[in-house]
Write a protein that holds these residues in place. Structure first.
Motif, short mmCIF file in Angstrom:
data_model
loop_
_atom_site.label_atom_id
_atom_site.label_comp_id
_atom_site.label_asym_id
_atom_site.label_seq_id
_atom_site.Cartn_x
_atom_site.Cartn_y
_atom_site.Cartn_z
N GLY A 24 43.16 47.56 54.96
CA GLY A 24 42.75 46.31 54.31
C GLY A 24 43.96 45.47 53.95
N ASN A 25 44.50 45.70 52.77
CA ASN A 25 45.68 44.95 52.32
C ASN A 25 46.90 45.85 52.44
N ALA A 26 47.36 46.03 53.68
CA ALA A 26 48.45 46.98 53.92
C ALA A 26 49.77 46.51 53.35
N LYS A 27 49.96 45.21 53.23
CA LYS A 27 51.25 44.67 52.81
C LYS A 27 51.49 44.87 51.32
N PHE A 28 50.47 44.62 50.50
CA PHE A 28 50.65 44.66 49.05
C PHE A 28 49.87 45.79 48.38
N GLY A 29 48.93 46.41 49.07
CA GLY A 29 48.17 47.51 48.49
C GLY A 29 47.25 47.06 47.38
N GLY A 30 46.89 47.98 46.52
CA GLY A 30 46.01 47.68 45.41
C GLY A 30 45.46 48.96 44.81
N GLN A 31 46.21 49.59 43.94
CA GLN A 31 45.81 50.87 43.36
C GLN A 31 45.90 50.81 41.85
N GLU A 32 45.22 51.73 41.21
CA GLU A 32 45.22 51.81 39.75
C GLU A 32 45.63 53.22 39.33
N ALA A 33 46.15 53.33 38.12
CA ALA A 33 46.52 54.65 37.60
C ALA A 33 46.33 54.68 36.09
#
Length: 265
Positions: A24-33
């Motif tokens: 999907g958004n390979a360049k900037f990602g998008g994860q939570e922790a």
């Protein structure tokens, strides 16, 4: 300090060997922790209030105001990308000239720029404090964030409408690249996928895949956590802004305006 990594939708598909489009958004990602600060030393110069509890309410209101003002910029930037992706999806699908599609893109732009207007307004109506820093207009900042809890959902709904159901029903990158023979004429799974998912001339199925997967990620996947859900709950859920709007709305002053005009003593 501990960081406990969050799980996202479609994790398995994104972790398949060789996957890049399905990310999907390979360049900037998008994860939570989940970040746990355990026995952290805070130097004195970083302590904002040291027993001065009478200012606790004010500092929360002002911090929240700045945060809610910023949503008139950050979520609008994401909105620009979603609008662009929807426009590309329409172009790749060969329907960019349809009046219904044009109208949806206009509405998405209208909603997004309205959010930007709110962010600009609460900033430009700010004032300099005695300390020398600038304080945004708290009422307009909360109005800005209240709109952010609503408009991105409509923008995403319209983006999904323009893109079509393909953004969630399309086979995976692994299928498009598969060399497994299944057809009577020696066709592979990849051949079949590329044949039946071809759209307008001059647009590769890979480009179509990429924009659809990107939109899926922005509207439904990991990135949606930072756009839709964060638009709702970031910097305080909707009711928090409504409480501040009630405090800052100056209803008594507005009643007096009406009395003055109507000739009521």
């Amino acid at each position: 300090m501990y960081m406990i990594y969050g799980r996202q939708s479609c994790d398995t598909r994104k972790l398949e060997e060789g996957a890049s489009i399905d990310v999907g958004n390979a360049k900037f990602g998008g994860q939570e922790a989940l970040v746990v600060l355990d026995h952290v030393f805070i130097p004195n110069e970083y302590i904002f209030l040291n027993g001065e509890y009478e200012f606790a309410g004010m500092i929360v209101e002002r911090f929240a105001g700045y945060h809610r003002q910023s949503y008139g910029g950050c979520k609008v930037g994401v909105g620009d990308v979603v609008i662009g992706a929807a426009a590309l999806a329409a172009e790749y699908n060969g329907v960019e000239k349809a009046s219904a599609v044009k109208d949806k893109l206009i509405e998405m732009t209208h909603l997004n720029e309205t959010l930007y207007c709110c962010g600009i307004a609460c900033s430009s109506q700010g004032f300099k404090t005695k300390a020398g820093n600038y304080q945004i207009d708290l009422l307009l900042a909360n109005v800005c964030k209240q709109n952010v809890t609503r408009f991105p959902y409509e923008i995403v709904r319209l983006a999904e409408d323009v893109a079509g159901g393909l953004m969630v029903t399309m086979p995976s990158q692994k299928d498009f690249e598969s060399d497994t023979v299944v057809g009577r004429n020696g066709e592979t799974i990849g051949d079949i996928c590329n044949k039946f998912f071809a759209a307008r001339e001059g647009v590769s199925t890979e480009d179509r895949q990429r924009i659809m997967r990107f939109l899926e990620n922005m509207c439904l996947g990991a990135a949606a956590v930072g756009y839709r859900t964060e638009s709702m709950h970031g910097a305080g859920s909707p009711q928090a802004q409504r409480i501040m709007i009630a405090r800052q709305g100056n209803i008594q002053g507005k009643k007096q305006f009406a009395k003055d005009i109507a000739g009521i003593q």
